[in-house]
Design a protein around this motif. Structure first.
Motif, short mmCIF file in Angstrom:
data_model
loop_
_atom_site.label_atom_id
_atom_site.label_comp_id
_atom_site.label_asym_id
_atom_site.label_seq_id
_atom_site.Cartn_x
_atom_site.Cartn_y
_atom_site.Cartn_z
N GLU A 141 2.57 -11.41 -8.99
CA GLU A 141 2.27 -10.74 -7.54
C GLU A 141 3.30 -10.59 -6.91
O GLU A 141 4.35 -11.32 -6.60
N ALA A 142 3.66 -9.46 -6.40
CA ALA A 142 4.66 -8.94 -5.48
C ALA A 142 4.27 -9.23 -4.20
O ALA A 142 5.23 -9.79 -3.42
N CYS A 143 3.11 -8.91 -3.70
CA CYS A 143 2.77 -9.23 -2.43
C CYS A 143 1.16 -9.13 -2.25
O CYS A 143 0.77 -8.35 -3.46
N ARG A 144 0.41 -9.35 -1.21
CA ARG A 144 -1.04 -8.97 -1.46
C ARG A 144 -1.10 -8.29 -0.08
O ARG A 144 -0.89 -8.92 1.16
N ILE A 145 -2.27 -7.27 -0.26
CA ILE A 145 -2.48 -6.41 0.89
C ILE A 145 -3.84 -6.98 1.48
O ILE A 145 -4.74 -7.17 0.85
N THR A 146 -3.51 -7.40 2.73
CA THR A 146 -5.01 -8.04 3.35
C THR A 146 -5.48 -7.42 4.47
O THR A 146 -6.47 -7.55 5.37
N ASP A 147 -4.63 -6.20 5.04
CA ASP A 147 -4.97 -5.49 6.03
C ASP A 147 -6.47 -4.66 5.77
O ASP A 147 -6.15 -3.89 4.70
N PRO A 148 -7.55 -5.02 6.42
CA PRO A 148 -8.78 -4.22 6.15
C PRO A 148 -8.75 -2.70 6.18
O PRO A 148 -9.62 -1.92 5.47
N ALA A 149 -7.78 -2.07 7.04
CA ALA A 149 -7.58 -0.78 6.91
C ALA A 149 -7.28 0.06 5.64
O ALA A 149 -7.60 0.93 5.32
N VAL A 150 -6.32 -0.85 4.88
CA VAL A 150 -6.13 -0.20 3.61
C VAL A 150 -7.19 -0.85 2.64
O VAL A 150 -7.05 -1.83 2.26
N THR A 151 -7.83 0.29 2.23
CA THR A 151 -9.06 0.19 1.25
C THR A 151 -8.87 1.12 0.08
O THR A 151 -8.65 2.18 0.53
N GLU A 152 -9.32 0.66 -1.08
CA GLU A 152 -9.30 1.63 -2.22
C GLU A 152 -7.93 2.41 -2.32
O GLU A 152 -7.86 3.40 -2.20
N ALA A 153 -6.87 1.65 -2.55
CA ALA A 153 -5.56 2.39 -2.71
C ALA A 153 -5.33 2.93 -3.97
O ALA A 153 -5.45 2.12 -4.80
N SER A 154 -5.01 4.10 -3.79
CA SER A 154 -5.15 4.62 -5.31
C SER A 154 -3.86 5.43 -5.61
O SER A 154 -3.49 6.03 -6.69
N GLY A 155 -2.74 5.07 -4.62
CA GLY A 155 -1.40 5.74 -4.84
C GLY A 155 -0.73 4.75 -4.27
O GLY A 155 -0.77 4.04 -3.43
N LEU A 156 0.62 4.52 -5.08
CA LEU A 156 1.69 3.68 -4.71
C LEU A 156 2.89 4.15 -4.92
O LEU A 156 3.43 4.81 -6.04
N ALA A 157 4.01 3.73 -4.14
CA ALA A 157 5.43 3.86 -4.36
C ALA A 157 6.20 2.89 -3.49
O ALA A 157 5.86 2.29 -2.43
N ALA A 158 7.41 2.86 -4.31
CA ALA A 158 8.29 1.77 -3.55
C ALA A 158 9.21 2.18 -2.62
O ALA A 158 9.90 3.19 -3.02
N LEU A 159 9.42 1.89 -1.61
CA LEU A 159 10.55 2.30 -0.75
C LEU A 159 12.08 1.94 -0.98
O LEU A 159 12.31 0.66 -1.30
N PRO A 160 12.98 2.69 -0.89
CA PRO A 160 14.45 2.31 -1.45
C PRO A 160 14.86 0.81 -0.60
O PRO A 160 15.69 0.35 -1.40
N GLY A 161 14.58 0.83 0.67
CA GLY A 161 15.06 -0.13 1.40
C GLY A 161 14.33 -1.37 1.39
O GLY A 161 14.62 -2.35 2.09
N GLY A 162 13.15 -1.49 0.58
CA GLY A 162 12.24 -2.46 0.62
C GLY A 162 11.04 -1.84 1.13
O GLY A 162 11.01 -1.17 2.13
N GLY A 163 9.66 -2.52 0.77
CA GLY A 163 8.43 -2.20 1.22
C GLY A 163 7.98 -1.16 0.31
O GLY A 163 8.46 -0.72 -0.61
N TYR A 164 6.73 -0.67 0.61
CA TYR A 164 5.80 0.10 -0.28
C TYR A 164 5.04 1.44 0.52
O TYR A 164 4.95 1.09 1.91
N LEU A 165 4.75 2.43 -0.17
CA LEU A 165 3.83 3.31 0.37
C LEU A 165 2.46 3.17 -0.27
O LEU A 165 2.38 3.07 -1.79
N VAL A 166 1.49 3.17 0.25
CA VAL A 166 -0.01 3.35 -0.40
C VAL A 166 -0.86 4.22 0.61
O VAL A 166 -0.49 4.39 1.68
N GLU A 167 -1.63 4.88 -0.20
CA GLU A 167 -2.66 5.72 0.47
C GLU A 167 -3.90 5.67 0.11
O GLU A 167 -4.19 5.01 -0.74
N ASN A 168 -4.93 5.71 0.82
CA ASN A 168 -6.28 5.51 0.68
C ASN A 168 -7.05 6.56 -0.09
O ASN A 168 -6.63 7.53 0.09
#
Length: 354
Positions: free
Chosen positions: A29-56
């Protein structure tokens, strides 16, 4: 004689290549998404400086269908909405210039668990670095037939490549300039098919789960591309930036992604070494990291006959490498096969004399 035959068969089988499966270490596990606004994440990308992008994925409340920026701990740092309603976002990518691409290309049919609504055009949304809002680019399939798709890649020339979800997914590419704010969709060009093998990797959707294409990504340096199903990740070398050619004609390395609840997203880590995945689920969900094994660089070219003769004359002295481990194994295997076959032949001759 029976044992000699068995030994000979085993020896002859040594060195026969099997499927190109890169059995990765167990995902962590890299990390766990717990924010209820992020649901059904079907796309993912890693940011060069750290962190991630996801879209509902699609949401009954359009304002909740958004692009989310996450920190390294998976906490939401900010989000961006769509200027107009997004119908069914299914994947995302970040190109070499830092532009974010969101693939609004889903069109769930009854076969893939949807309502059967069909759309005449699909859309890509782009968010350029520093931009405050997204722009829309409408596309259509060349024969006018709607398709369900969940995988987007951006090739070395900045062209979007789309892979449909159906088994043996069709691969399409935009050959014309990217239109913006258009009403009629710009036609895509069909390049070929991506072929998934039925690996048998355990997944919630069984046999079909190993065939449905659910996501894709290109490595940060553009030299590799990966297409995933619910079960496995298929990685291809892309030596010339032509992603569509690579995934339709190349030989993949296959990494199992076993038992992800509904694995629909994949990305590379910023260094390009590992895969990141996330499942399209409601509620808390983990971003997983898979260490990936890749082949060692190709050996140097074989010496010319003249060079080989010189090396044989002088032998392998101090500082001159002798046969490598693989070469020694091959020599021993070859000798073993010759001896085994000779024993088989001798036993056969004795049996005939009797």
């Amino acid at each position: 004689m029976r044992w000699v035959v068995i030994v000979a068969v085993v020896a002859l089988g040594v060195g026969v290549p099997g499927p190109a499966f890169a059995w990765a270490e167990r995902a962590r596990e890299a990390c766990r998404i717990t924010d209820p606004a992020v649901t059904e994440a079907s796309g993912l990308a890693a940011l060069p400086g750290g962190g991630y992008l996801v879209e509902n994925d699609s949401n009954p409340e359009p304002r909740k269908t958004r692009l989310f920026y996450l920190g390294a701990d998976c906490r939401v740092t900010r989000s961006v909405g769509y200027p107009t309603t997004a119908r069914d976002p299914e994947d995302l990518a970040v190109d070499a210039k830092g532009t974010v691409w969101i693939a609004d290309i889903g069109d769930n049919s009854p076969l893939t668990g949807g309502s059967g609504k069909r759309r005449d055009t699909i859309a890509l949304w782009t968010l350029a670095p520093g931009a405050k809002s997204m722009k829309i680019h409408r596309l259509r399939y060349p024969d006018g037939t709607p398709r369900d798709a969940e995988a987007l890649l951006i090739d070395g020339q900045g062209r979007p490549v789309i892979v449909t979800k159906d088994p043996s997914g069709e691969v399409f590419r935009l050959e014309t300039p990217l239109p913006t704010d258009n009403v009629e969709g710009a036609p895509l060009t069909r390049i070929g098919r991506f072929e998934a093998t039925h690996s048998g990797t355990s997944n919630p959707f069984g046999f079909l789960g190993g065939s449905f294409v659910t996501g894709a990504a290109v490595s940060p340096d553009g030299t590799r591309a990966v297409v995933r199903t619910y079960a496995d990740a298929y990685e291809f070398d892309v030596p010339d930036g032509d992603v569509a050619k690579a995934i339709t004609t190349g030989k993949p390395r296959v990494t199992p992604l076993p038992d992800e609840p509904q694995g629909e997203a994949i990305a590379y880590t910023p260094d390009g070494k590992d895969f990141l995945t996330v499942s399209d689920q409601a509620g808390p969900v983990s971003i997983l990291r898979y260490p990936v094994e890749r082949p060692a660089p190709s050996p140097s070219p074989s010496p010319t006959p003249t060079e080989a003769a010189k090396q044989a004359d002088r032998g392998a002295g101090p500082g001159e490498p002798g046969p490598g481990r693989q070469g020694k194994v091959a020599l021993l295997t070859g000798a073993f096969v010759v001896v085994a076959v000779g024993l088989v032949a001798a036993a056969a001759r004795r049996a005939r004399r009797r």
